[in-house]
Design a protein around this motif. Sequence first.
Motif, PDB file in Angstrom:
ATOM      1  N   LEU A 101       0.851  -1.190   0.000  1.00  0.00           N
ATOM      2  CA  LEU A 101       0.000   0.000   0.000  1.00  0.00           C
ATOM      3  C   LEU A 101       0.884   1.237   0.000  1.00  0.00           C
ATOM      4  O   LEU A 101       1.776   1.367   0.838  1.00  0.00           O
ATOM      5  CB  LEU A 101      -0.895  -0.013   1.232  1.00  0.00           C
ATOM      6  N   TYR A 102       0.651   2.153  -0.935  1.00  0.00           N
ATOM      7  CA  TYR A 102       1.484   3.349  -0.978  1.00  0.00           C
ATOM      8  C   TYR A 102       0.687   4.654  -0.969  1.00  0.00           C
ATOM      9  O   TYR A 102       1.268   5.732  -0.903  1.00  0.00           O
ATOM     10  CB  TYR A 102       2.416   3.317  -2.198  1.00  0.00           C
ATOM     11  N   HIS A 103      -0.639   4.556  -1.028  1.00  0.00           N
ATOM     12  CA  HIS A 103      -1.487   5.739  -0.906  1.00  0.00           C
ATOM     13  C   HIS A 103      -2.671   5.409   0.009  1.00  0.00           C
ATOM     14  O   HIS A 103      -2.821   4.275   0.459  1.00  0.00           O
ATOM     15  CB  HIS A 103      -1.988   6.210  -2.273  1.00  0.00           C
ATOM     16  N   ASP A 104      -3.510   6.402   0.218  1.00  0.00           N
ATOM     17  CA  ASP A 104      -4.645   6.261   1.129  1.00  0.00           C
ATOM     18  C   ASP A 104      -5.536   5.086   0.723  1.00  0.00           C
ATOM     19  O   ASP A 104      -5.997   5.001  -0.419  1.00  0.00           O
ATOM     20  CB  ASP A 104      -5.449   7.565   1.110  1.00  0.00           C
ATOM     21  N   PHE A 105      -5.791   4.184   1.657  1.00  0.00           N
ATOM     22  CA  PHE A 105      -6.588   2.996   1.384  1.00  0.00           C
ATOM     23  C   PHE A 105      -8.080   3.299   1.292  1.00  0.00           C
ATOM     24  O   PHE A 105      -8.870   2.425   0.924  1.00  0.00           O
ATOM     25  CB  PHE A 105      -6.332   1.941   2.469  1.00  0.00           C
ATOM     26  N   GLU A 106      -8.469   4.507   1.587  1.00  0.00           N
ATOM     27  CA  GLU A 106      -9.889   4.859   1.472  1.00  0.00           C
ATOM     28  C   GLU A 106     -10.401   4.656   0.055  1.00  0.00           C
ATOM     29  O   GLU A 106     -11.602   4.435  -0.150  1.00  0.00           O
ATOM     30  CB  GLU A 106     -10.109   6.313   1.911  1.00  0.00           C
ATOM     31  N   ALA A 107      -9.504   4.708  -0.928  1.00  0.00           N
ATOM     32  CA  ALA A 107      -9.931   4.478  -2.314  1.00  0.00           C
ATOM     33  C   ALA A 107     -10.517   3.086  -2.489  1.00  0.00           C
ATOM     34  O   ALA A 107     -11.458   2.893  -3.272  1.00  0.00           O
ATOM     35  CB  ALA A 107      -8.744   4.675  -3.258  1.00  0.00           C
ATOM     36  N   MET A 203     -15.332 -11.260 -11.771  1.00  0.00           N
ATOM     37  CA  MET A 203     -15.509  -9.996 -11.052  1.00  0.00           C
ATOM     38  C   MET A 203     -16.201  -8.952 -11.925  1.00  0.00           C
ATOM     39  O   MET A 203     -17.050  -8.188 -11.443  1.00  0.00           O
ATOM     40  CB  MET A 203     -14.153  -9.473 -10.568  1.00  0.00           C
ATOM     41  N   HIS A 204     -15.845  -8.933 -13.209  1.00  0.00           N
ATOM     42  CA  HIS A 204     -16.492  -7.976 -14.108  1.00  0.00           C
ATOM     43  C   HIS A 204     -17.954  -8.338 -14.328  1.00  0.00           C
ATOM     44  O   HIS A 204     -18.826  -7.461 -14.339  1.00  0.00           O
ATOM     45  CB  HIS A 204     -15.760  -7.936 -15.450  1.00  0.00           C
ATOM     46  N   GLN A 205     -18.229  -9.623 -14.483  1.00  0.00           N
ATOM     47  CA  GLN A 205     -19.588 -10.065 -14.766  1.00  0.00           C
ATOM     48  C   GLN A 205     -20.523  -9.815 -13.580  1.00  0.00           C
ATOM     49  O   GLN A 205     -21.677  -9.420 -13.768  1.00  0.00           O
ATOM     50  CB  GLN A 205     -19.570 -11.559 -15.112  1.00  0.00           C
ATOM     51  N   VAL A 206     -20.032 -10.025 -12.360  1.00  0.00           N
ATOM     52  CA  VAL A 206     -20.887  -9.921 -11.171  1.00  0.00           C
ATOM     53  C   VAL A 206     -20.955  -8.485 -10.646  1.00  0.00           C
ATOM     54  O   VAL A 206     -22.024  -8.022 -10.232  1.00  0.00           O
ATOM     55  CB  VAL A 206     -20.392 -10.876 -10.063  1.00  0.00           C
ATOM     56  N   TYR A 207     -19.825  -7.767 -10.665  1.00  0.00           N
ATOM     57  CA  TYR A 207     -19.785  -6.450 -10.015  1.00  0.00           C
ATOM     58  C   TYR A 207     -19.338  -5.289 -10.910  1.00  0.00           C
ATOM     59  O   TYR A 207     -19.502  -4.131 -10.516  1.00  0.00           O
ATOM     60  CB  TYR A 207     -18.813  -6.486  -8.826  1.00  0.00           C
ATOM     61  N   GLN A 208     -18.715  -5.575 -12.055  1.00  0.00           N
ATOM     62  CA  GLN A 208     -17.958  -4.585 -12.812  1.00  0.00           C
ATOM     63  C   GLN A 208     -16.661  -4.250 -12.055  1.00  0.00           C
ATOM     64  O   GLN A 208     -16.620  -4.334 -10.828  1.00  0.00           O
ATOM     65  CB  GLN A 208     -18.759  -3.304 -13.091  1.00  0.00           C
ATOM     66  N   LEU A 209     -15.630  -3.880 -12.795  1.00  0.00           N
ATOM     67  CA  LEU A 209     -14.306  -3.722 -12.196  1.00  0.00           C
ATOM     68  C   LEU A 209     -13.798  -2.290 -12.255  1.00  0.00           C
ATOM     69  O   LEU A 209     -14.066  -1.555 -13.210  1.00  0.00           O
ATOM     70  CB  LEU A 209     -13.302  -4.630 -12.922  1.00  0.00           C
ATOM     71  N   GLN A 210     -13.035  -1.943 -11.214  1.00  0.00           N
ATOM     72  CA  GLN A 210     -12.309  -0.679 -11.182  1.00  0.00           C
ATOM     73  C   GLN A 210     -10.853  -0.978 -10.826  1.00  0.00           C
ATOM     74  O   GLN A 210     -10.566  -1.941 -10.106  1.00  0.00           O
ATOM     75  CB  GLN A 210     -12.916   0.278 -10.143  1.00  0.00           C
ATOM     76  N   PRO A 211      -9.906  -0.159 -11.320  1.00  0.00           N
ATOM     77  CA  PRO A 211      -8.489  -0.410 -11.045  1.00  0.00           C
ATOM     78  C   PRO A 211      -8.083   0.027  -9.641  1.00  0.00           C
ATOM     79  O   PRO A 211      -8.650   0.955  -9.072  1.00  0.00           O
ATOM     80  CB  PRO A 211      -7.774   0.429 -12.110  1.00  0.00           C
ATOM     81  N   ALA A 212      -7.066  -0.655  -9.093  1.00  0.00           N
ATOM     82  CA  ALA A 212      -6.553  -0.334  -7.762  1.00  0.00           C
ATOM     83  C   ALA A 212      -5.094   0.123  -7.812  1.00  0.00           C
ATOM     84  O   ALA A 212      -4.463   0.287  -6.769  1.00  0.00           O
ATOM     85  CB  ALA A 212      -6.678  -1.556  -6.855  1.00  0.00           C
ATOM     86  N   GLU A 213      -4.551   0.350  -9.006  1.00  0.00           N
ATOM     87  CA  GLU A 213      -3.128   0.665  -9.133  1.00  0.00           C
ATOM     88  C   GLU A 213      -2.770   2.044  -8.594  1.00  0.00           C
ATOM     89  O   GLU A 213      -1.595   2.321  -8.346  1.00  0.00           O
ATOM     90  CB  GLU A 213      -2.687   0.565 -10.593  1.00  0.00           C
ATOM     91  N   SER A 214      -3.759   2.898  -8.359  1.00  0.00           N
ATOM     92  CA  SER A 214      -3.460   4.243  -7.871  1.00  0.00           C
ATOM     93  C   SER A 214      -3.111   4.264  -6.389  1.00  0.00           C
ATOM     94  O   SER A 214      -2.625   5.278  -5.883  1.00  0.00           O
ATOM     95  CB  SER A 214      -4.655   5.172  -8.120  1.00  0.00           C
ATOM     96  N   PHE A 215      -3.328   3.139  -5.690  1.00  0.00           N
ATOM     97  CA  PHE A 215      -2.995   3.112  -4.259  1.00  0.00           C
ATOM     98  C   PHE A 215      -2.282   1.829  -3.832  1.00  0.00           C
ATOM     99  O   PHE A 215      -1.731   1.761  -2.745  1.00  0.00           O
ATOM    100  CB  PHE A 215      -4.250   3.325  -3.396  1.00  0.00           C
ATOM    101  N   LEU A 216      -2.265   0.818  -4.685  1.00  0.00           N
ATOM    102  CA  LEU A 216      -1.554  -0.424  -4.383  1.00  0.00           C
ATOM    103  C   LEU A 216      -0.527  -0.697  -5.467  1.00  0.00           C
ATOM    104  O   LEU A 216      -0.852  -0.700  -6.659  1.00  0.00           O
ATOM    105  CB  LEU A 216      -2.531  -1.594  -4.281  1.00  0.00           C
TER     106      LEU A 216
END
Length: 292
Positions: A101-107, A203-216
Motif C-alpha cells: 500500500l502506498y497511498h490512502d486505502f480509502e480508495a 468480477m467484471h460479470q458480477v460487479y464490474q471492475l475498477q483499477p486499484a493501481e493508484s494506491f496499491l
Amino acid sequence: MHLLLMTFGNNERHHLQACFCVYSFLAKNARLSSINIMTDRPEFYKNIENKLNVIPVTAATLKEWKGSYDYFWRIKIKAIGQLCSEHPGEPVIYLDTDTFLYHDFEAAHRIVASGHAGMHRNEAPLNAIPTRTARRMYEKLKGRPLGNITDLSAFNMWNAGVIITPNTNDLAEITLALEICDEMSRLDVPEHFIEQFSVSIAMHQVYQLQPAESFLAHYWSNKDEWNQLISVFFQRCYLEALSQQQTMERFSTLALGSIPVNRKIKRMKTKLQKTVDRLFPDRNLEYVSPAE
C-alpha cells in the motif's frame, strides 16, 4: 474490509514480502477489519502474529483446492471464497505478496461502496495481449459460452495481484470464477493465465471492475530490486532491535518511489546473461568442513 495473503514453501523472500506488505498497511493505519495470512509456514510470522490471523493450510487442503484438474492457482480462488464465506456481506481484498500500500486505502473502500469490485489494473482485451500464450488462450476460448456468458474470449485481462470483492452476492463471483477456471482446464487452455482470466471475467460479470493501481503497487516485474530493499529494511530493523511500533514508523520513512515497480527486461538480455553464466562458471569454490 478483510485482507488476505497466501504464502507457501520455504523461500524466505516470499514470507518477507508478505511481512513488508502487512507493514505497509500497519504504517498507514488502514481501516481493516482483519489481516489474514494462509500459510504452511506459520512460524515465519511470530514477530507480527499479534496483528494477524495466521491460518495454517495443510497439504490435504491444497490438494482439494487444486480441484480435479490439479491446477495449483485454483487455490487462490478457493482461499478468497473461504474468507468471503466467513465474513458474508463484508468486503475482502486479496493481495499477492509482491504488493504494498502506498497511498490512502480509502480508495478501496470507495470502490466497494459503489458496488464494484477491484483488480490491480486493466491490462488489455485478451486478443490484444501480444504474447504467444495469450494468443493460444484466445484461440481456445473464442466463441466458447459458459452459462449466460456467450463468449469467454470477449473479456479484458486484469492483473490479479490485487482482487477486491464487495462480497455482497452470496459468493456468486467465486462460484463463477471456479466454473470458468475448471472449464479452461477442461479445454486445455495454457495454465499461465487461467486463474487471472477466470477472476477477471467473474468480477467484471458480477460487479464490474475498477483499477486499484493508484494506491496499491505490484512489483511482479521488478522483484529483484524490491527483494533487496525489503531484505535491507528488515535486517536494519533487526540489528537496531526496533520494536513493532518503531518498525512501522521506520516503514513510513522509506522512499518507496526510488525503485521502479515495473521494469521490462529484454528477453535477449536474459538469454545473454544465462549464456555468460554457462560459459564462465565460477571456479575454485571452497567450503568449510562440518564439525565432527
